[in-house]
Write an enzyme that holds these catalytic residues in place. Structure first.
Site, mmCIF file in Angstrom:
data_model
loop_
_atom_site.group_PDB
_atom_site.id
_atom_site.type_symbol
_atom_site.label_atom_id
_atom_site.label_comp_id
_atom_site.label_asym_id
_atom_site.label_seq_id
_atom_site.Cartn_x
_atom_site.Cartn_y
_atom_site.Cartn_z
ATOM 1 N N GLY B 245 0.827 -1.208 0.000
ATOM 2 C CA GLY B 245 0.000 0.000 0.000
ATOM 3 C C GLY B 245 0.856 1.251 0.000
ATOM 4 O O GLY B 245 0.726 2.114 -0.850
ATOM 5 N N GLY B 472 0.951 -6.679 3.849
ATOM 6 C CA GLY B 472 2.152 -7.408 3.465
ATOM 7 C C GLY B 472 3.205 -7.390 4.550
ATOM 8 O O GLY B 472 4.241 -8.039 4.455
ATOM 9 N N THR B 473 2.910 -6.661 5.626
ATOM 10 C CA THR B 473 3.897 -6.455 6.677
ATOM 11 C C THR B 473 3.939 -7.600 7.682
ATOM 12 O O THR B 473 4.894 -7.728 8.438
ATOM 13 C CB THR B 473 3.559 -5.181 7.460
ATOM 14 O OG1 THR B 473 2.179 -5.276 7.863
ATOM 15 C CG2 THR B 473 3.726 -3.949 6.606
ATOM 16 N N ASN B 597 8.002 -9.107 15.981
ATOM 17 C CA ASN B 597 8.417 -10.286 15.221
ATOM 18 C C ASN B 597 9.701 -9.954 14.459
ATOM 19 O O ASN B 597 9.662 -9.285 13.433
ATOM 20 C CB ASN B 597 7.303 -10.692 14.245
ATOM 21 C CG ASN B 597 7.645 -11.964 13.481
ATOM 22 O OD1 ASN B 597 8.771 -12.456 13.516
ATOM 23 N ND2 ASN B 597 6.660 -12.500 12.778
ATOM 24 N N THR B 600 9.730 -10.573 10.429
ATOM 25 C CA THR B 600 9.008 -9.646 9.548
ATOM 26 C C THR B 600 9.482 -8.215 9.773
ATOM 27 O O THR B 600 9.452 -7.402 8.849
ATOM 28 C CB THR B 600 7.491 -9.758 9.779
ATOM 29 O OG1 THR B 600 7.227 -9.674 11.176
ATOM 30 C CG2 THR B 600 6.953 -11.064 9.235
ATOM 31 N N GLN B 604 10.705 -5.614 6.930
ATOM 32 C CA GLN B 604 10.149 -4.267 6.773
ATOM 33 C C GLN B 604 11.267 -3.225 6.740
ATOM 34 O O GLN B 604 11.258 -2.316 5.913
ATOM 35 C CB GLN B 604 9.183 -3.982 7.933
ATOM 36 C CG GLN B 604 8.499 -2.627 7.866
ATOM 37 C CD GLN B 604 7.447 -2.561 6.782
ATOM 38 O OE1 GLN B 604 7.028 -3.560 6.231
ATOM 39 N NE2 GLN B 604 7.028 -1.344 6.443
ATOM 40 N N GLU B 670 7.826 2.855 8.704
ATOM 41 C CA GLU B 670 8.383 3.850 7.794
ATOM 42 C C GLU B 670 9.826 4.235 8.062
ATOM 43 O O GLU B 670 10.518 4.716 7.170
ATOM 44 C CB GLU B 670 7.473 5.090 7.821
ATOM 45 C CG GLU B 670 6.060 4.648 7.492
ATOM 46 C CD GLU B 670 5.005 5.728 7.522
ATOM 47 O OE1 GLU B 670 4.995 6.506 6.569
ATOM 48 O OE2 GLU B 670 4.202 5.766 8.463
#
Lengths: 330, 720
Positions: B245, B472-473, B597, B600, B604, B670
């Site tokens: 996104g 998707g994260t 986690n 993941t 990211q 971000e």
């Protein structure tokens, strides 16, 4: 939906017959460029003649010691071929510098030669483009052209030819053979791509309905000492902003023979004959190499935003020839 | 290539590496995305976009197209249902681009002018491409440059505070021992999520049901309800799997078009955007022109700070890329000024894109800080360490936990920063000049009110209902871990439902606030359920459910400066004869609270850093002044970093525990991208001695800069 026919050709004469029957027919190799252009509406063939099953998938020595590469040989197979790598390293390097592994597995030699420019205006049917729609104009000259031609362009078109492979083939005097319904024909790579002039939509010397059957690379001892270097805006999977295919025979510090072709500077692979003449018989040093590059680039007519290519090509030619000369001296 | 964190003790599910619970479904194709869920009687819509950059639609010649095979409807401004765009949405007034087909005015190239609906996607597309739309074209202005006469100071609702100022800037600059005063620019950049925007809409039992790909189903549902004047409870939006996104997946024209068409045709309608359409319809990051002026004393302490940023917006909607915000919390000075200006052009409206503000802002600011370190003769880390603010430079609020220095220390240790020769242009390896650079990073750590429900089942399993968006994260997987620890059970007993507006309101996947916001709500409900179950008794067949709402808890949170921090390190190799730049190493060390986690999280952060590399070297949407449209609106023309561009890349974090924080999680959505472009640009300077203040650092620009530097050197008098 936009319909088109599909035929799988089983022999060359059958393929040529199909192509001759329908002026809207196009041969389909790996489809890596044609299918993209069909999706965007730039190409609207009425018939696709799938040539992938034709018996044109071999690489073999010619009786005189050159190489004959079939039109449906994939880019991956050509780049991996041991004899190509040994006798024409620049050709293997050029092919490997193109696209991505996935695309090279699909793309064919014939299709590579016939791929279309990646000019952003050409690829967008909402914009004018003399190559796509003759007479509609060329917005690139006044618009975005930082990766456009500096040599041999015209006011009608400043697009570049995207192939890496063709640059190496041009340096090696390769000859393209084709078949038409009237019989076979051939054209040197150097003459294959037509001058831009007022007809940028006429791109090659291939007669209508002809099918490329292969490429013959003549034997040349100098080709074994060759190199291809490509500069692009990311490390992989991008078209060149400048590339050089070069071969150099140096003995006792003197250039006996030089082959030089430039990529991403013109509407065709640019065989740098002026530079070759300047190099031959001269000293094999960086100063002479730069002077030869300058002689070739004296004809450059850069636009507002692509003048860097003159510097880039000068530097690239000098660097690649210097590397080859250093290797020869070892 | 990454390494693992070794120094963290893990006792529960939170903090331990867990693969995505839906990972198998995704890699086997079993996970269905919004554009691939089958429906009986499904019709397909194809949007037609304007081919002029400004003007009025004179006519839409739809009669011949209606006769084409399979065509069911052609919607445009003369026949489309009316919608209401005069509402205030969750994040402000809607972008008028969602008010499709309401008027004849065309404010930019690529504005939706019609929707063709047909039995198949191919038929819809063929008809859409055949549709003739005539325009009365007007002259357009798409030129974004410094000193544009139309530049103005934006106000609410686009921006609460465009300007901040304290102290006498001119006076402090006059007194400064060292001054940096430079302009920096970043180009227009696009999200280009892997999955294009897609929506399928239908009416089912009197309710509007939309299957979509978005960053918040409650958000999109409420916007659709407002737009179509529907009772909010009669709109359901689901978004089970989302292929990225990055800020671009809220309400866009495709959902509105699908709803209009299904309302007229009484059958499900799907609208999927093409990559090319995404360039003008779903937002982008505005280009920025920034000026940073810094004044420091002889010890490198900032006395004057000024960061001004110009960005663009459309003529129909205001969006400010808040690039100058980053300095409002990063650096203090006696005189401190930040400001934003905006210029309206005949272009689509920009929107949030990965770390809006911080991304371009940190490029300018962290480049300028590096230039100041050079002038002060200080190591860039030392200069930054001397300028850590005690309190928020603009807000005056205390920091909750400002763990910036720990990131510098750990990063410097891992990168091998110590002993770095600060002089540029000295290290060569073959044709490559080598250099290293670094930059600081920060991103706000906020939370948005959310609700959650946790149900205990008689079989010992639990269902967590939280209207999170897993873009998707790995949100689904993170919520499993959070709930397992709160319930004190193993993760295999937890099932998470998300991405459904019927689950109740929750914060969107945005602002790096998703995990913090959702975990808070899930933990509250799970804690209550655990206490309830601890009382004993059996679980009835319908289960026992507890619900939470974090609105009050968030409202009660003490006012503080809450941020995640990071330090980015880069090694660059530059061939100044060809202009090629390669990033050999990237290292990011972050302080971002509890990492839920590590598996993941690392993805990211590495993803964000890769994007930063891509921003530094590749990404740039090019607009053609003559037509007003793009010339590289696809992934062949709009370059993102390829695998070969990403060499050694590593992300890790330091312990960042804040005992006063009720959640402990700060969010890592971000911060990974923040500062990367500056670190690379600083490394390119260190390699070559040339500053690149304009992104991307393309070969032609490197060549031009090297040429300029060479000429300058040649012109300098000997012995000078």
């Amino acid at each position: 939906m936009r319909e088109f026919g599909y035929e799988r050709a089983l022999d060359v004469s059958g393929a040529v017959a199909l192509l001759a029957e329908d002026p809207g027919a196009r041969p389909l190799g790996g489809g890596t460029n044609l299918v993209d252009l069909m999706k965007t509406g730039v190409e609207r063939p009425t018939l696709l003649v799938d040539v992938q099953e034709l018996p044109l998938g071999d690489i073999a020595f010619t009786p005189d010691g050159g190489l004959r590469v079939g039109a449906t040989v994939t880019n991956s197979d050509l780049a991996a071929h041991a004899e190509v790598r040994r006798h024409y390293p620049a050709l293997a390097q050029a092919v490997l510098a193109g696209a991505s592994g996935q695309l090279r597995n699909m793309a064919t030699v014939g299709g590579n030669l016939l791929q279309r420019t990646r000019c952003g205006y050409f690829g967008d049917i909402s914009k004018p483009c003399n190559k796509r729609t003759p007479g509609s104009g060329c917005p690139a000259r006044a618009g975005e052209h930082h990766n456009h031609a500096i040599l041999g362009a015209s006011e009608h078109c400043v697009a570049t030819h995207p192939s890496d492979m063709a640059v190496a083939l041009a340096a090696f005097d390769a000859v393209i053979s084709y078949e038409t319904s009237d019989g076979p024909g051939e054209s040197a790579v150097a003459d294959f791509y037509l001058p831009v002039g007022e007809t940028p939509h006429l791109e090659t010397a291939l007669p209508p309905g002809a099918l490329i059957t292969g490429v013959t690379v003549p034997p040349a001892a100098v080709a074994a000492r060759s190199r291809y270097r490509k500069v692009r805006e990311r490390a992989s999977f991008a078209f060149a902003i400048g590339s050089v295919a070069a071969a150099l025979d140096v003995q006792d510090g003197v250039v006996r023979e030089a082959r030089l072709a430039l990529g991403a500077v013109a509407s065709r692979p640019w065989r740098a004959r002026t530079a070759e003449r300047a190099l031959t018989g001269g000293p094999a040093d960086a100063e002479a190499f730069a002077a030869a590059a300058d002689a070739e680039l004296a004809a450059a007519e850069p636009l507002a935003d692509n003048g860097y290519k003159v510097t880039l090509m000068r530097n690239l030619v000098t660097a690649v020839l210097t590397e080859l000369a250093e290797e020869a001296a070892r | 290539m990454t390494t693992t964190t070794e120094n963290t003790t893990v006792t529960g599910a939170v903090g331990s590496a867990r693969t995505r619970v839906e990972g198998r479904d995704k890699v086997t194709g079993a996970a269905r995305y919004a554009g691939e869920i089958p429906f009986a009687e499904l019709a397909h819509g194809w949007l037609v976009l304007s081919t002029v950059a400004r003007g009025r639609i004179r006519s839409v010649e739809d009669a011949p197209v209606r006769e084409m095979p399979g065509v069911l409807a052609v919607l445009h401004h003369e026949n489309a249902p009316r919608v209401d765009t005069a509402y205030m949405g969750m994040l402000g007034p809607p972008n008028p681009v969602v008010g499709i087909f309401q008027r004849d005015r065309v404010p930019f190239m690529g504005w939706p002018v019609a929707l063709v609906v047909a039995e198949t996607s191919e038929e819809a597309r063929a008809a859409a491409e055949a549709l003739v739309v005539r325009y009365d074209e007007e002259p357009h202005d798409v030129g974004f440059f410094a000193g544009h006469a139309g530049a103005y100071t934006p106000g609410e609702p686009a921006m609460e505070q465009a300007d901040t100022e304290k102290g006498d800037l001119e006076a402090r600059l006059r007194e400064a021992a060292h001054v940096v005063d430079e302009e920096y620019s970043t180009p227009e950049e696009h999200h280009n999520s892997m999955e294009p925007h897609a929506a399928t809409a239908r009416w089912e039992d009197g309710r509007l049901d939309v299957l979509d790909s978005n960053q918040g189903t409650s958000w999109v549902a409420s916007e659709l309800a407002s737009l179509f004047s529907l009772d909010p409870s009669s709109v359901r939006v689901r978004s089970e799997h989302v292929g990225g996104g990055f800020g671009s997946k809220g309400l866009s024209p495709h959902q509105v078009a699908a709803v209009m068409a299904t309302t007229l045709l009484h059958r499900p309608v799907r609208v999927v955007l093409t990559r090319r359409q995404m360039f003008s319809l779903v937002g982008f990051r505005s280009p920025t022109l920034q000026r940073v002026t810094l004044g420091a004393d002889t010890g490198g302490r900032l006395r004057a700070f000024d960061h001004q940023s110009l960005s663009l917006t459309s003529t129909v909607h205001e969006f400010v890329e808040p690039s100058a915000n980053v300095g409002r919390t990063m650096y203090d000075a006696d005189a401190h000024r930040t400001g934003h200006r905006l210029v309206r052009l005949d272009v689509p409206t920009p929107t949030w894109m990965r770390a809006p503000g911080e991304t371009p802002g940190s490029f300018a600011l962290e480049s300028a800080i590096d230039e100041l370190a050079e002038k002060c003769g200080l190591d860039p880390i030392e200069l930054r360490a001397r300028n850590q603010p005690e309190a928020g430079p603009v807000s005056g609020l205390p920091f909750s936990r400002r763990n910036q220095l720990a990131c510098f220390e750990e990063g410097a240790r891992r990168f091998g920063w110590a002993g770095r020769d600060p002089r540029p242009g000295l290290r060569r390896e073959g044709r490559w000049l080598l250099g290293t650079g670094m930059a600081a990073a920060s991103f706000p750590a906020g939370a948005g009110a959310s609700t959650a429900a946790v149900t205990a089942h008689p079989d010992g399993g639990f269902t967590v209902g939280i209207n999170a968006a897993d873009i998707g994260t790995g949100a689904r997987t993170a919520m499993v871990s959070v709930a397992a620890d709160a319930l004190r059970v193993t993760p295999d007993r937890i099932r998470v439902r998300l991405g459904d507006s019927d689950l109740g309101p929750a914060w969107i996947a945005g602002g790096s606030m998703g995990t913090r916001s959702w975990a808070w709500a899930v933990r509250l409900a799970a804690d209550e359920l655990r206490e309830l179950l601890a009382l004993g008794g059996s679980v009835p067949p319908e289960g026992i459910t507890t619900r939470s709402d974090t609105s009050e808890a968030i409202g009660a949170l003490a006012q503080k400066e809450r941020h995640a921090y990071g330090a980015q390190f880069a090694e660059a190799a530059v061939d100044v004869t060809t202009g090629e730049v390669r990033v050999r190493r990237l290292l990011g060390i972050f302080a971002a609270g509890t990492i839920v986690n590590p598996l993941t999280a690392r993805s990211q952060l590495v993803g964000g850093m890769t994007w930063g590399l891509s921003m530094a070297l590749h990404e740039e949407a090019v607009r053609d002044a003559a037509s007003g449209g793009y010339v590289n609106a696809d992934l062949a023309g709009y370059h993102v970093a390829a695998h070969a561009d990403v060499q050694h890349i590593e992300a890790d974090w330091v312990d960042d525990h804040d005992p006063e924080d009720p959640v402990g999680i700060k969010g890592i959505g971000e911060i990974g991208i923040v500062g990367v472009a500056a670190a690379i640009a600083n490394a390119v300077w260190h390699a070559t001695g040339v500053r690149h203040r304009r992104l991307p650092i393309r070969p032609d620009r490197v060549l031009a800069a090297a040429e300029e530097a060479r000429q300058r050197a040649a012109e300098e008098p000997r012995g000078a």
